[in-house]
Scaffold this motif. Structure first.
Motif, PDB file in Angstrom:
ATOM      1  N   PHE A   1      54.192  65.105  19.822  1.00 10.31           N
ATOM      2  CA  PHE A   1      54.446  65.929  20.996  1.00 10.31           C
ATOM      3  C   PHE A   1      54.603  67.378  20.540  1.00 10.31           C
ATOM      4  CE2 PHE A   1      56.645  62.388  23.663  1.00 10.31           C
ATOM      5  CZ  PHE A   1      55.457  61.667  23.651  1.00 10.31           C
ATOM      6  N   GLU A   2      53.931  68.270  21.198  1.00 11.23           N
ATOM      7  CA  GLU A   2      53.979  69.677  20.808  1.00 11.23           C
ATOM      8  C   GLU A   2      55.397  70.227  20.849  1.00 11.23           C
ATOM      9  OE1 GLU A   2      52.242  73.979  22.300  1.00 11.23           O
ATOM     10  OE2 GLU A   2      51.235  72.140  22.889  1.00 11.23           O
ATOM     11  N   VAL A   3      56.177  69.819  21.825  1.00 11.08           N
ATOM     12  CA  VAL A   3      57.539  70.335  21.951  1.00 11.08           C
ATOM     13  C   VAL A   3      58.403  69.927  20.761  1.00 11.08           C
ATOM     14  CG1 VAL A   3      58.402  68.322  23.229  1.00 11.08           C
ATOM     15  CG2 VAL A   3      59.489  70.555  23.547  1.00 11.08           C
ATOM     16  N   VAL A   4      58.041  68.827  20.108  1.00  5.39           N
ATOM     17  CA  VAL A   4      58.794  68.356  18.945  1.00  5.39           C
ATOM     18  C   VAL A   4      58.257  68.973  17.666  1.00  5.39           C
ATOM     19  CG1 VAL A   4      59.470  66.332  17.586  1.00  5.39           C
ATOM     20  CG2 VAL A   4      59.382  66.195  20.084  1.00  5.39           C
ATOM     21  N   SER A   5      56.951  68.933  17.502  1.00 11.88           N
ATOM     22  CA  SER A   5      56.361  69.398  16.247  1.00 11.88           C
ATOM     23  C   SER A   5      56.335  70.916  16.146  1.00 11.88           C
ATOM     24  CB  SER A   5      54.939  68.852  16.109  1.00 11.88           C
ATOM     25  OG  SER A   5      54.112  69.390  17.126  1.00 11.88           O
ATOM     26  N   GLY A   6      56.291  71.574  17.300  1.00 16.57           N
ATOM     27  CA  GLY A   6      56.257  73.033  17.272  1.00 16.57           C
ATOM     28  C   GLY A   6      54.909  73.595  16.915  1.00 16.57           C
ATOM     29  N   VAL A   7      53.865  72.753  16.913  1.00  8.97           N
ATOM     30  CA  VAL A   7      52.522  73.241  16.599  1.00  8.97           C
ATOM     31  C   VAL A   7      51.670  73.192  17.848  1.00  8.97           C
ATOM     32  CG1 VAL A   7      52.654  72.492  14.220  1.00  8.97           C
ATOM     33  CG2 VAL A   7      51.668  70.957  15.928  1.00  8.97           C
ATOM     34  N   MET A   8      50.636  74.012  17.882  1.00  6.22           N
ATOM     35  CA  MET A   8      49.752  74.039  19.038  1.00  6.22           C
ATOM     36  C   MET A   8      48.863  72.809  19.024  1.00  6.22           C
ATOM     37  SD  MET A   8      50.610  76.631  20.718  1.00  6.22           S
ATOM     38  CE  MET A   8      49.245  76.718  21.874  1.00  6.22           C
ATOM     39  N   ASN A   9      48.594  72.295  20.191  1.00  4.48           N
ATOM     40  CA  ASN A   9      47.693  71.153  20.315  1.00  4.48           C
ATOM     41  C   ASN A   9      46.269  71.629  20.062  1.00  4.48           C
ATOM     42  OD1 ASN A   9      46.121  69.003  21.041  1.00  4.48           O
ATOM     43  ND2 ASN A   9      47.159  68.600  22.973  1.00  4.48           N
ATOM     44  N   ASN A  10      45.741  71.241  18.912  1.00  2.83           N
ATOM     45  CA  ASN A  10      44.384  71.680  18.576  1.00  2.83           C
ATOM     46  C   ASN A  10      43.375  70.529  18.655  1.00  2.83           C
ATOM     47  OD1 ASN A  10      45.090  70.126  16.411  1.00  2.83           O
ATOM     48  ND2 ASN A  10      44.997  71.782  14.885  1.00  2.83           N
ATOM     49  N   GLY A  11      43.745  69.467  19.354  1.00  3.75           N
ATOM     50  CA  GLY A  11      42.814  68.362  19.525  1.00  3.75           C
ATOM     51  C   GLY A  11      42.860  67.350  18.421  1.00  3.75           C
ATOM     52  N   SER A  12      43.842  67.441  17.527  1.00  2.18           N
ATOM     53  CA  SER A  12      43.902  66.478  16.423  1.00  2.18           C
ATOM     54  C   SER A  12      44.938  65.410  16.724  1.00  2.18           C
ATOM     55  CB  SER A  12      44.201  67.206  15.116  1.00  2.18           C
ATOM     56  OG  SER A  12      45.421  67.938  15.216  1.00  2.18           O
ATOM     57  N   ALA A  13      45.995  65.356  15.908  1.00  2.00           N
ATOM     58  CA  ALA A  13      46.947  64.257  16.014  1.00  2.00           C
ATOM     59  C   ALA A  13      47.670  64.224  17.344  1.00  2.00           C
ATOM     60  CB  ALA A  13      47.971  64.342  14.872  1.00  2.00           C
ATOM     61  N   LEU A  14      47.852  65.395  17.975  1.00  2.00           N
ATOM     62  CA  LEU A  14      48.629  65.425  19.202  1.00  2.00           C
ATOM     63  C   LEU A  14      47.954  64.684  20.342  1.00  2.00           C
ATOM     64  CD1 LEU A  14      49.912  69.117  19.179  1.00  2.00           C
ATOM     65  CD2 LEU A  14      51.180  67.056  18.590  1.00  2.00           C
ATOM     66  N   ASP A  15      46.645  64.479  20.249  1.00  2.00           N
ATOM     67  CA  ASP A  15      45.942  63.752  21.295  1.00  2.00           C
ATOM     68  C   ASP A  15      46.052  62.239  21.114  1.00  2.00           C
ATOM     69  OD1 ASP A  15      43.194  66.097  21.554  1.00  2.00           O
ATOM     70  OD2 ASP A  15      45.075  65.977  22.658  1.00  2.00           O
ATOM     71  N   GLU A  16      46.525  61.823  19.957  1.00  2.00           N
ATOM     72  CA  GLU A  16      46.399  60.410  19.601  1.00  2.00           C
ATOM     73  C   GLU A  16      47.124  59.445  20.519  1.00  2.00           C
ATOM     74  OE1 GLU A  16      46.266  57.700  15.598  1.00  2.00           O
ATOM     75  OE2 GLU A  16      47.260  59.635  15.553  1.00  2.00           O
ATOM     76  N   PRO A  17      48.362  59.686  20.969  1.00  2.00           N
ATOM     77  CA  PRO A  17      48.999  58.699  21.849  1.00  2.00           C
ATOM     78  C   PRO A  17      48.150  58.353  23.056  1.00  2.00           C
ATOM     79  CG  PRO A  17      50.600  60.317  21.127  1.00  2.00           C
ATOM     80  CD  PRO A  17      49.266  60.799  20.655  1.00  2.00           C
ATOM     81  N   THR A  18      47.584  59.371  23.698  1.00  2.00           N
ATOM     82  CA  THR A  18      46.772  59.113  24.880  1.00  2.00           C
ATOM     83  C   THR A  18      45.447  58.464  24.498  1.00  2.00           C
ATOM     84  OG1 THR A  18      47.766  61.061  25.897  1.00  2.00           O
ATOM     85  CG2 THR A  18      45.821  60.142  26.962  1.00  2.00           C
ATOM     86  N   THR A  19      44.884  58.878  23.355  1.00  2.00           N
ATOM     87  CA  THR A  19      43.628  58.287  22.906  1.00  2.00           C
ATOM     88  C   THR A  19      43.792  56.792  22.683  1.00  2.00           C
ATOM     89  OG1 THR A  19      42.990  60.353  21.827  1.00  2.00           O
ATOM     90  CG2 THR A  19      41.847  58.350  21.129  1.00  2.00           C
ATOM     91  N   VAL A  20      44.860  56.415  22.023  1.00  2.48           N
ATOM     92  CA  VAL A  20      45.117  55.004  21.754  1.00  2.48           C
ATOM     93  C   VAL A  20      45.409  54.258  23.055  1.00  2.48           C
ATOM     94  CG1 VAL A  20      46.701  53.386  20.639  1.00  2.48           C
ATOM     95  CG2 VAL A  20      45.870  55.387  19.392  1.00  2.48           C
ATOM     96  N   MET A  21      46.205  54.860  23.938  1.00  2.00           N
ATOM     97  CA  MET A  21      46.522  54.204  25.206  1.00  2.00           C
ATOM     98  C   MET A  21      45.266  54.027  26.058  1.00  2.00           C
ATOM     99  SD  MET A  21      49.635  53.389  24.927  1.00  2.00           S
ATOM    100  CE  MET A  21      49.725  52.651  26.561  1.00  2.00           C
ATOM    101  N   ASP A  22      44.335  54.961  25.966  1.00  2.00           N
ATOM    102  CA  ASP A  22      43.060  54.806  26.673  1.00  2.00           C
ATOM    103  C   ASP A  22      42.319  53.572  26.162  1.00  2.00           C
ATOM    104  OD1 ASP A  22      43.420  57.022  28.255  1.00  2.00           O
ATOM    105  OD2 ASP A  22      42.198  58.358  27.021  1.00  2.00           O
ATOM    106  N   ALA A  23      42.270  53.432  24.838  1.00  2.00           N
ATOM    107  CA  ALA A  23      41.571  52.293  24.243  1.00  2.00           C
ATOM    108  C   ALA A  23      42.241  50.977  24.627  1.00  2.00           C
ATOM    109  CB  ALA A  23      41.530  52.447  22.719  1.00  2.00           C
TER     110      ALA A  23
END
Length: 515
Positions: free
Chosen positions: A290-312
């Motif tokens: 989560f960006e609010v936790v990691s403090g990094v900008m969502n650049n399409g890498s790991a931060l997308d993974e929860p939703t990517t996995v839930m989609d699958a």
């Protein structure tokens, strides 16, 4: 009486009288049956001219029938997962792997010659409830290692006698699923007692998992589950007191699946059955995604993974019908809730609640009732819902749109700091400095027990997606729906007695009927 069995590996069905058995008798090495002048069986068949040739051949075939052997049906199943993970410590003592024992089909006439016919004229031995449990070899040796007739994987003792529920634990990268599962299994009996249940281990898989994944202060944390390997199912018998009706026993099967498999189409197809056939699931997410936790900008890498996995996952459980919600209950969990990065973004109330232990509901005798403590959990659920809604809106919307039964949880499987060490070969590893104090790891499991019908609730579980209902007296939205048995209120006495129907209660104590 007969029992229908669903294989916990291939999920194909069979009746108890259709199971196969692994032989207790195993011949190893080379048989001392052929005359000394012959190199092997082919040489013997080609050259031997003695009158006892058929007798010798018959003895050789009988010996070979019980020889240690590869099982092509079993091997075909495990070829999908880079080899079997089946292991029993007893195999080391007996010096033969269980899956290299001859599989015997009592319904095959060619196999029946090696079996002792029972008094009823058949070859099965039944238990007191009428389930097929054993066969007997001609020498009197009993064989009780049942296997699925379709994939030849083992069926634990009593499996198929009781209702079976399947649940899958899925760990998205970095969520610490193996550590979580180790902590959960190690205390499973204690956690079950909180919900008025008794948990009985029903196979060696649980013990093997715990031996291979020890979590202790100053010891290296276990590694993650290899994405390509299918770990052995974990079996429990869940027993609850049914009062005057005795007790009720149901079989609970847990699967351990790495989240990485849902990023690779070839792996998805192999592991899909263990999600598709699940009666419930626990999904672990690393809050650092989560960006609010990691403090990094969502650049399409790991931060997308929860939703990517839930989609699958949804593509699997929806069975291709995108117009229906998934009705399988999903517990979506934020792990590592005690880390500083997570603590700094949670509300004061949520931080405090997550430090408390999950409590059971005591009955009049002092033992815990078969109830999920929704009264304690509801405030956590609402706080987590607001947190995810405000900080990970894509995940929140995905769950609300695609799932009809889900809830959010947060826990810590360690409850202490983690340091990094270096092995003599230069490899890095992590270890907890202790003491190890897991908090609320059992809550998603107990919620799942409720959803599976094992236990009830002490108050209705909130649905955070519904509009907040304010109290007409004080205006607070800290209100709850009342259970049926509390909805009728009587005031006054004698001729002044009045009855009122209410269905909501506020934290201020006011009750009213909400339409």
């Amino acid at each position: 009486m007969s029992f229908e069995i669903t294989c916990p590996y291939c999920f194909r069905k069979m009746m108890d009288a259709e199971v196969l058995f692994r032989s207790e008798r195993v011949n190893r090495g080379e048989p001392d049956i052929l005359p000394d002048d012959y190199d092997d069986l082919e040489d013997f068949i080609a050259r031997y001219r003695g009158p006892d040739k058929e007798t010798i051949l018959s003895k050789y075939k009988d010996w070979a029938f019980f020889a240690e052997v590869e099982d092509p049906v079993y091997e075909s199943f495990w070829a999908n997962f880079n080899g079997t993970t089946e292991y029993n410590p007893a195999d080391d003592v007996l010096r033969v792997k269980a899956y290299r024992r001859r599989v015997i089909d009592p319904r095959d006439s060619a196999h029946q010659k090696y079996l002792k016919q029972q008094s009823n004229g058949g070859y099965f031995i039944y238990d007191d409830q009428g389930m097929v449990t054993q066969i007997e070899l001609q020498n009197g040796e009993k064989c009780n290692r049942r296997v699925c007739r379709h994939c030849h994987n083992p069926l634990p003792d009593n499996y198929g006698k009781n209702t079976v529920k399947f649940a899958t634990i899925i760990g998205i990268t970095g969520a610490g699923k193996t550590v979580y599962l180790s902590q959960l299994l190690r205390r499973m009996r204690t956690y079950a007692v909180k919900a008025g249940l008794s948990a009985i281990v029903n196979n060696t898989g649980v013990r093997t998992f715990l031996e291979n994944n020890i979590v202790a202060a100053n010891e290296a944390l276990p590694g993650s589950t290899p994405a390509t390997r299918f770990q052995q199912p974990l079996f429990y018998e869940m027993v609850r007191d049914a009062k005057e009706h005795g007790k009720v026993t149901e079989t609970f099967v847990l699967y351990d699946v790495a989240g990485e498999v849902f990023k690779e189409s070839s792996l998805v197809n192999k592991f899909a059955p263990f999600v598709e056939h699940a009666d419930g699931a626990i999904v672990l997410i690393d809050p650092m995604q989560f960006e609010v936790v990691s403090g990094v900008m969502n650049n399409g890498s790991a931060l997308d993974e929860p939703t990517t996995v839930m989609d699958a996952i949804y593509n699997i459980v929806s069975h291709g019908n995108a117009n229906e919600k998934c009705h399988i209950p999903f517990a979506v969990c934020l792990s590592k809730a005690d880390t500083q990065a997570v603590q700094r973004v949670l509300s004061d109330d949520l931080r405090r609640m997550l430090l408390d232990d999950v409590r059971g509901i005591r009955g009049g005798t002092g033992s815990n009732l078969p109830l999920f403590n929704a009264a304690d959990y509801n405030p956590i659920l609402n706080e987590l819902y607001d947190f995810i809604q405000n900080n990970e809106g894509v995940l929140a919307q995905h769950m609300q749109t695609n799932y009809s039964s889900y809830a959010y949880f947060a826990f810590t499987a360690l409850g202490c700091d983690v340091c990094e060490g270096t092995r003599p070969n230069g490899d890095k590893y992590q270890y907890p400095v202790g003491p190890v104090l897991p908090k609320r790891v059992e809550e998603p499991l107990l919620w799942l027990f409720h959803k599976l019908g094992y236990i009830g609730v002490n108050t209705p579980i909130d649905d955070p997606t519904r509009p907040k209902i304010p109290c007409p007296k004080c205006g607070s939205v800290d209100t709850e729906e009342l259970p049926e048995y509390e909805r009728e209120i009587t005031t006054g006495w004698g001729p002044f007695k009045k009855r009122f129907y209410v269905n909501r209660r506020c934290s201020c104590g006011h009750c009213w009927e909400h339409h």
